[in-house]
Motif scaffolding. Structure first.
Motif, PDB file in Angstrom:
ATOM      1  N   ARG A 107      41.150  22.886  45.366  1.00 48.00           N
ATOM      2  CA  ARG A 107      41.920  24.048  45.799  1.00 48.00           C
ATOM      3  C   ARG A 107      41.071  24.908  46.720  1.00 48.00           C
ATOM      4  O   ARG A 107      39.844  24.966  46.589  1.00 48.00           O
ATOM      5  CB  ARG A 107      42.356  24.864  44.581  1.00 48.00           C
ATOM      6  N   GLY A 109      39.396  28.347  48.192  1.00 49.07           N
ATOM      7  CA  GLY A 109      38.797  29.500  47.530  1.00 49.07           C
ATOM      8  C   GLY A 109      37.331  29.576  47.877  1.00 49.07           C
ATOM      9  O   GLY A 109      36.752  28.627  48.440  1.00 49.07           O
ATOM     10  N   SER A 112      35.499  26.597  46.358  1.00 40.98           N
ATOM     11  CA  SER A 112      36.277  25.360  46.407  1.00 40.98           C
ATOM     12  C   SER A 112      35.403  24.142  46.120  1.00 40.98           C
ATOM     13  O   SER A 112      34.421  23.881  46.835  1.00 40.98           O
ATOM     14  CB  SER A 112      36.929  25.204  47.787  1.00 40.98           C
ATOM     15  N   GLN A 149      44.442  30.943  35.417  1.00 45.43           N
ATOM     16  CA  GLN A 149      45.033  30.763  36.747  1.00 45.43           C
ATOM     17  C   GLN A 149      44.221  31.488  37.814  1.00 45.43           C
ATOM     18  O   GLN A 149      43.981  30.961  38.904  1.00 45.43           O
ATOM     19  CB  GLN A 149      46.473  31.272  36.740  1.00 45.43           C
ATOM     20  N   GLN A 150      43.781  32.699  37.508  1.00 45.49           N
ATOM     21  CA  GLN A 150      42.968  33.451  38.466  1.00 45.49           C
ATOM     22  C   GLN A 150      41.623  32.772  38.672  1.00 45.49           C
ATOM     23  O   GLN A 150      41.116  32.694  39.798  1.00 45.49           O
ATOM     24  CB  GLN A 150      42.784  34.891  37.980  1.00 45.49           C
ATOM     25  N   GLY A 153      42.021  29.824  40.807  1.00 43.33           N
ATOM     26  CA  GLY A 153      42.357  30.235  42.158  1.00 43.33           C
ATOM     27  C   GLY A 153      41.162  30.459  43.057  1.00 43.33           C
ATOM     28  O   GLY A 153      41.304  30.523  44.288  1.00 43.33           O
ATOM     29  N   THR A 154      39.962  30.584  42.487  1.00 47.52           N
ATOM     30  CA  THR A 154      38.751  30.715  43.303  1.00 47.52           C
ATOM     31  C   THR A 154      38.231  29.360  43.774  1.00 47.52           C
ATOM     32  O   THR A 154      37.244  29.296  44.507  1.00 47.52           O
ATOM     33  CB  THR A 154      37.633  31.422  42.525  1.00 47.52           C
ATOM     34  N   ASP A 269      36.430  37.108  45.375  1.00 49.30           N
ATOM     35  CA  ASP A 269      37.486  36.131  45.602  1.00 49.30           C
ATOM     36  C   ASP A 269      38.616  36.280  44.598  1.00 49.30           C
ATOM     37  O   ASP A 269      39.790  36.061  44.920  1.00 49.30           O
ATOM     38  CB  ASP A 269      36.914  34.713  45.553  1.00 49.30           C
ATOM     39  N   ALA A 270      38.279  36.660  43.360  1.00 48.02           N
ATOM     40  CA  ALA A 270      39.321  36.865  42.356  1.00 48.02           C
ATOM     41  C   ALA A 270      40.280  37.968  42.766  1.00 48.02           C
ATOM     42  O   ALA A 270      41.467  37.954  42.393  1.00 48.02           O
ATOM     43  CB  ALA A 270      38.694  37.188  41.000  1.00 48.02           C
ATOM     44  N   ARG A 272      41.543  38.376  45.578  1.00 45.58           N
ATOM     45  CA  ARG A 272      42.558  37.864  46.510  1.00 45.58           C
ATOM     46  C   ARG A 272      43.885  37.617  45.787  1.00 45.58           C
ATOM     47  O   ARG A 272      44.960  37.833  46.349  1.00 45.58           O
ATOM     48  CB  ARG A 272      42.095  36.549  47.140  1.00 45.58           C
ATOM     49  N   SER A 273      43.800  37.129  44.557  1.00 45.65           N
ATOM     50  CA  SER A 273      45.024  36.780  43.837  1.00 45.65           C
ATOM     51  C   SER A 273      45.545  37.919  42.962  1.00 45.65           C
ATOM     52  O   SER A 273      46.728  37.957  42.632  1.00 45.65           O
ATOM     53  CB  SER A 273      44.791  35.543  42.963  1.00 45.65           C
ATOM     54  N   TYR A 274      44.654  38.823  42.577  1.00 44.17           N
ATOM     55  CA  TYR A 274      45.083  39.944  41.738  1.00 44.17           C
ATOM     56  C   TYR A 274      44.069  41.060  41.844  1.00 44.17           C
ATOM     57  O   TYR A 274      42.864  40.839  41.738  1.00 44.17           O
ATOM     58  CB  TYR A 274      45.196  39.526  40.266  1.00 44.17           C
TER      59      TYR A 274
END
Length: 506
Positions: A107, A109, A112, A149-150, A153-154, A269-270, A272-274
């Motif tokens: 993924r 991030g 990644s 999930q968070q 997501g990284t 980076d975390a 970015r999603s929340y």
């Protein structure tokens, strides 16, 4: 890169003085047996493979520029786990096959393709969550919780879930089924309750791993294993559903890492999603602070016995380092009420009571209360006796948040303390077979500093500060007001640049 061509290195600790525990180090702890001393080894997995001695940021950069592939990085982590697991016991369940599949198409991030691990108290789809306990059902959970999930997501790729003591009650990862060993010296604790994650990061199996902290459970293993461990402000990351229902939300999720930039990169980076809009953003922290700060130095806890001499000396030296960097360090007495320690202990007992008596409702029909460990039973029994006091201690714990904000508004920018009142304990000091009343009193005496930030919800970070006579690390802790993680990371970068952290492979 190291010169070794083997996937792991186990070094007998034979340097001068390493097998003689100082009086300061052994204060309050049982004498280590000759057999334990003889068995104690330094164990690490650093070798000349795809991971080398890179931190997570370095591994991610190597994957991006094509120097290595995500598949090679994950494969190296799996090989490293196999090489040291027999001595460290840091993994509960492997997720190797899925990690390999994820590495084929990582993924996006900041991290990644970087191998990692998750602690055994979050919901990971397809794996059982057992919270370090034999009482839990081993049925795989259906989906990832919000925190996982968070985390995913990284771009991080977990290779499995890591060990912890039952329910995370104690500061050492020891259970009746086995103990997790400290890679710096296997006769010592790796801390708790995120001890498996800390052992795997310190040993070089993975460069970064998940942990969470409800009374010191990130900062204590970071201290024991020579790592960076940030407990963020309450609500900084997504909160698993079970944590949202707690009467006082003392648990914060985070990561353990070998470098400050890895922790900083993860939180950037975390976001970015929340991002919790009630808190100031952290952003990417990539340079040391330029501010001259006022640092309050508190060497003894208001809630525990005096700090032992070896830890006191290490934290004083850390304070002198901060002074050399331009900060003002002065003695400080935190306005902590006398009842705080009893209130926090009562809350632990209440949570144990809820987990024990409502296990089937909370964790599934397969929960078997008869398999709980002695410490949990003891805390639950005490919780039943102190239940009537909950209307008193719960509001007082909740009020500590406002009190902490006010203290920082009127006082120093940061507070410097030890992480624990004693140096990293040997295995057995907080063993699962220790009389639970003795165990809990030892725990309260040891953890005199860390619970303050859990009750208040403020951030605090553990950084390497010294080692005992056996070469086992211990940390210093910097605490700040709510939302000030950026400042803590900027100071941590400054400290790391001025005095690079010891490396286990050197």
């Amino acid at each position: 890169m190291t010169n070794s061509t083997e996937p792991a290195q186990s070094e007998a600790t034979t340097s001068a003085g390493q097998h003689t525990r100082s009086e300061a180090t052994s204060a309050g702890q049982p004498a280590q047996s000759e057999a334990t001393r003889a068995a104690g080894r330094r164990v690490h997995a650093f070798t000349d493979d795809a991971l080398g001695d890179l931190d997570a940021t370095g591994v991610a950069a190597a994957i991006r520029d094509g120097s290595i592939s995500a598949a090679e990085a994950v494969g190296a982590a799996i090989a490293r786990s196999a090489a040291v697991e027999g001595e460290l016991h840091g993994l509960v369940r492997d997720d190797f096959d899925r990690a390999r599949r994820r590495a084929s198409e990582p993924r996006p991030g900041a991290f990644s393709g970087v191998p990692s691990a998750l602690k055994d108290n979050v919901h990971v789809a397809g794996l059982a969550m057992t919270e370090g306990s034999a009482a839990f059902p081993t049925t795989p959970v259906a989906k990832d919780d919000a925190l996982v999930q968070q985390f995913l997501g990284t771009g991080l790729i977990p290779i499995g879930t890591t060990t912890m003591p039952e329910f995370g009650w104690t500061a050492s990862t020891e259970t009746l089924r086995g103990d997790t060993h400290n890679p710096w010296h296997t006769g010592y604790s790796s801390g708790g309750s995120s001890g498996g994650s800390a052992a795997y990061v310190a040993a070089g199996v993975v460069p970064i791993a998940h942990g969470n902290d409800g009374g010191g459970s990130i900062r204590i293993p970071a201290s024991a294993c020579g790592l960076v461990g940030l407990k963020p402000t309450r609500g900084r990351l997504r909160t698993p559903e079970a944590d949202r229902t707690m009467p006082v939300r003392i648990v914060s999720n985070s990561v353990l890492a070998r470098s400050v930039r890895d922790v900083a990169g993860f939180f950037a980076d975390a976001e970015r999603s929340y991002r919790n809009r009630t808190l100031p953003p952290i952003g990417l922290v990539d340079r040391p602070t330029q501010r001259r700060l006022r640092v309050g130095l508190m060497l003894d806890s208001p809630a525990a016995p005096p700090t032992d001499p070896v830890v006191r000396a290490g934290v004083e030296d850390f304070g002198r380092l901060l002074e050399s960097l331009g900060h003002t360090v002065e003695p400080y007495a935190a306005p902590v009420p006398e009842f705080f320690a009893d209130d926090f202990a009562s809350y632990w007992r209440l949570l144990a009571l809820l987990g024990s008596r409502m296990g089937r409702q909370m964790f599934g029909e397969g929960f078997d209360r008869s398999k709980l460990e002695p410490l949990t039973d003891y805390l639950a029994s005490d919780g039943l006796r102190t239940l009537a006091k909950a209307p008193v201690f719960l509001p007082r714990l909740l009020a500590s948040s406002a009190a902490s904000r006010l203290a920082f508004r009127r006082g120093p920018d940061l507070v410097l303390t030890p992480v624990l009142t004693q140096a990293t304990p040997q295995l057995g000091f907080l063993g699962a077979d220790v009389d639970p009343a003795v165990h809990f009193q030892r725990l309260l005496d040891l953890c005199g500093f860390t619970p303050l930030a859990n009750a208040s919800g403020g951030p605090a970070i553990s950084l390497p500060a010294g080692q005992n006579a056996d070469g086992v690390p211990f940390g210093a802790m910097l605490s700040a007001t709510h939302g000030a993680e950026r400042l803590l990371l900027e100071v941590a970068l400054q400290v790391e640049a001025a005095r690079p952290f010891p490396r286990i492979q050197d």
